[in-house]
Design an enzyme around this catalytic site. Structure first.
Site, PDB file in Angstrom:
ATOM      1  N   CYS A 192       3.730 -39.896  -6.184  1.00 43.31           N
ATOM      2  CA  CYS A 192       3.595 -39.643  -4.752  1.00 43.31           C
ATOM      3  C   CYS A 192       4.312 -40.683  -3.898  1.00 43.31           C
ATOM      4  CB  CYS A 192       2.114 -39.609  -4.356  1.00 43.31           C
ATOM      5  SG  CYS A 192       1.199 -38.234  -5.074  1.00 43.31           S
ATOM      6  N   ARG A 238       3.908 -36.924   2.694  1.00 43.68           N
ATOM      7  CA  ARG A 238       3.346 -36.239   1.517  1.00 43.68           C
ATOM      8  C   ARG A 238       1.906 -36.668   1.277  1.00 43.68           C
ATOM      9  NH1 ARG A 238       5.681 -36.416  -4.733  1.00 43.68           N
ATOM     10  NH2 ARG A 238       4.206 -34.900  -5.571  1.00 43.68           N
TER      11      ARG A 238
END
Length: 294
Positions: A192, A238
């Site tokens: 991530c 994100r």
């Protein structure tokens, strides 16, 4: 529009065709097993799943250069070519024997460069420099480097995402890279916000600049440097999306399809920011472009 050249214009004939076929076979014998190993291990992970895409794009870019390479006069550079070839083979042998995949895979770039030098010379290497350079983005990064850089990156992304969500009124807290939102806890993983995701986004930017054919070195350099904070911002977006989805729809939603979709959002956000930055740079630096070769 220029007519496409027949295969005979760029595909050798007679004995040369046999030589090229044997070289292609040798290259496949060396590197296809490495590709299969990567497909079972590193490329199967979220962090470096971009590898086969980079390989395919590099092959496509080289294929697009085939007519230009074939039209170059043969001016071999045997000294440099053989030196680079021997070094590439030694690097491959060392990487394969010591299980250092970075060396084994990285040697293919040097090997292809050596072939260009031996058959066509320095002009061919200059012509094909970007596809060979682009292949660097598929070479697995050293684990020590990834771990050293990823930890502070994840911490920074987590801190900024938490602060922004808190300012928006969400009950979010942070302990290291563990985010708490309502009754849920989320761990910010390497995929991530790690170095590999930024590396992939940098590759996307390099490909964009190559396709745009800008001639200004200053503009290209500035855009390449700006891609680093762009990737950082995209990673923040994100993480924020995953936190918001988890908070509003539950943990299963955050870890299911939406988790994978957030990866797509990462690249969309990065691409959008890159286009905006490119337009801003265009206001100060002229968008001169090279004419594509016919």
């Amino acid at each position: 529009m220029a007519a496409s050249q027949p295969p005979s214009a760029w595909w050798p004939e007679g004995a040369d065709r046999v030589v090229v076929a044997l070289l292609a076979l040798g290259f496949a014998l060396l590197y296809v097993p490495e590709y299969l190993l990567l497909a079972r291990t590193i490329w199967a992970s979220d962090e470096q799943g971009h590898g086969p895409i980079i390989l395919a794009i590099s092959g496509w870019l080289l294929f697009q250069k085939r007519h230009q390479l074939a039209s170059l006069p043969a001016r071999p550079a045997p000294v440099a070519g053989w030196a680079l070839l021997l070094f590439a083979l030694a690097l491959y042998a060392f990487g394969r024997s010591q299980d250092i995949i970075m060396f084994a895979i990285g040697s293919q770039i040097l090997l292809l460069g050596a072939m260009l030098l031996l058959f066509k010379g320095a002009a061919a290497l200059r012509l094909a420099w970007f596809p060979l350079f682009f292949m660097l983005f598929m070479v697995p990064l050293p684990e020590a480097l990834v771990a050293a850089v990823t930890a502070p990156l994840k911490s920074a992304v987590s801190a900024v995402a938490t602060d922004l969500l808190y300012r928006l009124g969400y009950p979010v807290g942070r302990t290291g890279v563990i985010l708490t939102v309502g009754p849920y806890q989320l761990l910010v993983a390497d995929a991530c916000a790690g170095l590999n995701s930024m590396f992939t986004l940098e590759a996307l930017g390099m490909l964009y600049m190559n396709l745009m054919n800008y001639t200004s070195p200053l503009r290209n350099t500035l855009l390449a440097l700006l891609l680093i904070p762009t990737a950082f911002v995209a990673n923040i977006v994100r993480v924020m999306i995953l936190v918001l989805v988890t908070y509003h729809f539950g943990d299963e939603a955050g870890q299911g399809f939406v988790h994978g979709f957030a990866g797509i959002v990462l690249f969309l956000v990065a691409l959008l920011l890159m286009l905006v930055l490119d337009k801003l740079l265009g206001a100060f630096l002229p968008a001169q472009r090279r004419e594509p070769a016919r």
